[in-house]
Design an enzyme around this catalytic site. Structure first.
Site, PDB file in Angstrom:
ATOM      1  N   LYS A  80       0.827  -1.248  -0.005  1.00  0.00           N
ATOM      2  CA  LYS A  80      -0.201   0.055  -0.108  1.00  0.00           C
ATOM      3  C   LYS A  80       0.910   1.387  -0.129  1.00  0.00           C
ATOM      4  CE  LYS A  80      -3.857   1.946   2.634  1.00  0.00           C
ATOM      5  NZ  LYS A  80      -4.914   1.641   3.636  1.00  0.00           N
ATOM      6  N   SER A 155      -9.738   1.413   2.650  1.00  0.00           N
ATOM      7  CA  SER A 155      -8.808   2.203   1.764  1.00  0.00           C
ATOM      8  C   SER A 155      -7.736   1.366   1.088  1.00  0.00           C
ATOM      9  CB  SER A 155      -8.160   3.247   2.844  1.00  0.00           C
ATOM     10  OG  SER A 155      -7.448   2.697   3.646  1.00  0.00           O
ATOM     11  N   SER A 179      -9.909  -0.921   6.851  1.00  0.00           N
ATOM     12  CA  SER A 179      -9.189  -0.542   5.690  1.00  0.00           C
ATOM     13  C   SER A 179      -8.713  -1.814   4.881  1.00  0.00           C
ATOM     14  CB  SER A 179      -8.504   0.564   5.469  1.00  0.00           C
ATOM     15  OG  SER A 179      -9.032   1.862   5.595  1.00  0.00           O
TER      16      SER A 179
END
Lengths: 496, 95
Positions: A80, A155, A179
């Site tokens: 990420k 996310s 997330s």
């Protein structure tokens, strides 16, 4: 004929690498080919490093040839884009950090590299991890590989979509209020949020420090345990890092649930839950009972307040953490005559709408005259939510509910209504507020073929128990073996 | 709990955010809606409840030994700065 190498689990790939049936170079090249075939549709990656990945693969092959072994030697993974990578752009999905090149690796990145993993690149995310659909990325939205008109969740949506589409064998995400778990559920893969403090946060760009945790996204529970073994452990650079001895999490992977008591909260299957999700979770509870678990109804009376509590605490902490972005030391800078104007204009232009909304909300909750009513009140309710879990875990070993109240929603559907978007995290916030470990595993598909996730939560530091139950359920079902059809039609088109 | 336009501008100033007229109007509406939702917490009696500041379920980690470690060079520290000169960050005057 599509190449199935990118769809291997990490443990299956390791077995082939160890036996010599597969090279890291062939595996990495196959994954890069898959990315080339599908990522113009999925858009999981913000930064891709094919040359670096192939160099790392060649180095891994040399180490295998020399008889070396390491826990993730030759396994291509994605990160990420809020995890700092030395020499590799790290944007956090934000214009304010566009072109930022960290001078150091996050501890989790250093641990993956030390374990022999290959870093493919950085995945798309909601700006500063604020969002549930990856549509808050300042650059572009990511598409769900199961239906390209839908969101991958967020996310960590880029990481989840990449793993689901075979664009990485596994990935890291971060979970502040769901997330990792929610995008895992919406993309049909496994997502683990560990106990707060189990994995170092050093080098994870901060959103809400009392809630943020790094977690793995993988195709099955065994891979989650393998990654947790590498990631977990004390880090002197993180003042909240757990110091105790840790087990080998792969040792917990066995299929006997006899004697295990699993609690189901009264609100787990309430009206707001999509019928297909409720049905899949009910079927999963029957499956768990068939495996020997005892299903017990429990009450978490303050669970309904988790959403309001989270959306006061997390923005308050974010408003403080994001004060560091001032246009002076790194990142985007607006032009202005004075320093004050430069800072305000840089932040006004550099942050996107959701980030500004949360900074404003958090600033308000912390401001003179409102602190007691909002921030302190939320911290007190946080105590009530923790106490609910403590009472529940005196009676049960694990708690189960849906990971997300719905399957993947359409791109754009919730963008204009922040509260509606926040509801996507309804079932993942309370565990984060209480610092508990939780995992999402695939438990079915709706009529449109969209994945559904089942969530298990455990008491602090009981990841082994969590993985055991998730593994037992997974092995009794076949949900985790499905792959999105679209990746094969794409590869077919590319090779024909 | 409806926020006034002045309150929104006050918060923006505290947060060092330059907002457009359209953003001020939008956040006035959206923050009011979110705060109205959060007002449900006010109904809970928390008089004797201590606040939870962190989810730490274990004792706080010990301080590491006070031993010097390698750190960033000035060039590395300045590498990402939008403006730099003579080994320093450059910013406009404060007044």
């Amino acid at each position: 004929m599509p190449n199935s190498l990118p769809d291997l689990t990490i443990h299956a790939a390791l077995a082939q690498l160890h036996s010599g049936a597969l090279t890291a170079t062939a595996l990495t090249q196959a994954v890069l080919d898959r990315i080339l075939a599908v990522d113009n549709h999925v858009r999981a990656y913000l930064t891709l490093d094919p040359e670096g990945a192939l160099k790392q693969a060649a180095a891994a092959d040399a180490r295998y040839a020399a008889g070396e072994r390491a826990p993730l030697l030759g396994i291509p993974l994605a990160l990420k884009d809020n995890l700092s990578t030395r020499g590799m752009e790290t944007t956090c999905g934000s214009r304010i950090l566009e072109h930022y090149i960290p001078p150091f690796d996050a501890t989790v990145v250093a641990r993956l590299k030390a374990a022999g993993a290959i870093i493919l690149g950085k995945t798309n995310m909601d700006e500063f991890a604020m969002g549930s659909s990856t549509e808050n990325s300042a650059f572009f939205p990511t598409h769900n590989p199961w239906d390209l008109t839908r969101v991958p969740g967020g996310s960590s949506g880029g990481s989840a979509a990449a793993v689901a589409a075979g664009e990485a064998l596994g990935a890291l995400g971060s979970d502040t209020g769901g997330s990792v778990r929610q995008p895992a559920a919406l993309c049909g893969i496994v997502g683990l949020r560990p106990t707060y403090g189990l994995i170092s946060r050093y080098g994870l760009i901060a959103f809400a420090s009392s809630l943020d945790q790094v977690g793995p996204l993988t195709r099955d529970v065994t891979d989650a345990a393998l990654l947790l073994n590498v990631l977990a452990g004390h880090d002197p650079r993180d003042g909240t890092s757990h110091t105790g001895a840790l087990p080998d999490y792969t040792a917990a992977l066995h299929s006997d649930l006899r004697g295990m008591r699993i609690g189901v909260p009264a609100n787990a299957l309430i009206a707001g839950v999509q019928p297909a999700v409720a049905q899949a979770v009910r079927a999963a509870l029957e499956q768990l009972a068939a495996l020997g678990a005892e299903i017990v109804n429990i009450d978490l009376p303050h669970d309904e307040h988790a959403l309001a509590t989270y959306y006061l605490i997390a923005p308050a902490e974010a408003s403080a953490n994001l004060a560091r972005f001032d246009g002076v030391r790194y990142g985007y800078r607006a032009e202005a005559e004075t320093l004050d104007a430069l800072i305000s204009r840089t932040r006004g232009e550099g942050f996107g709408p959701e980030v500004k909304r949360r900074i404003m909300l958090g600033t308000y909750a912390l401001s003179a005259g409102y602190y007691d009513d909002y921030y302190r009140k939320a911290q007190q309710v946080r105590t009530l939510i923790r106490q609910d879990f403590e009472r529940a875990f005196a009676e049960v070993d694990l708690i189960v509910n849906p990971t997300s109240p719905t399957t993947a929603f359409s791109l754009g559907a919730r963008l204009d209504d922040p509260l509606q978007m926040y509801l996507a995290d309804l079932f993942t916030l309370a565990q984060a507020i209480a610092g508990l470990p939780a995992i999402s595993v695939p438990c079915g598909y709706d009529a449109d073929g969209l994945p559904i996730g089942l969530q298990f939560a455990a008491p602090p530091l009981q990841e082994a128990r969590l993985l055991q139950a998730a593994y037992a359920y997974e092995q009794a079902t076949a949900w985790h073996r499905r792959h999105p059809e679209f990746i094969y039609t794409q590869e077919g088109e590319l090779s024909s | 709990m409806a926020l006034t336009r002045e309150e929104v501008m006050h918060i923006a100033a505290l947060a060092h955010l330059e907002l457009s007229e359209a953003e001020i109007a939008l956040y006035q509406e959206q923050l009011s809606a979110i705060l109205a939702y959060a007002a449900a917490l006010q109904q809970l009696d928390t008089a004797d409840i201590p606040p939870t500041e962190t989810a730490l379920s274990v004792t706080r980690a010990p301080l590491r030994e006070d031993e010097p470690e390698a750190t960033l060079s000035p060039a590395e520290a300045l590498h990402n700065a939008p403006a730099r000169a003579k080994g320093c960050f450059v910013a406009p005057p404060t007044l």
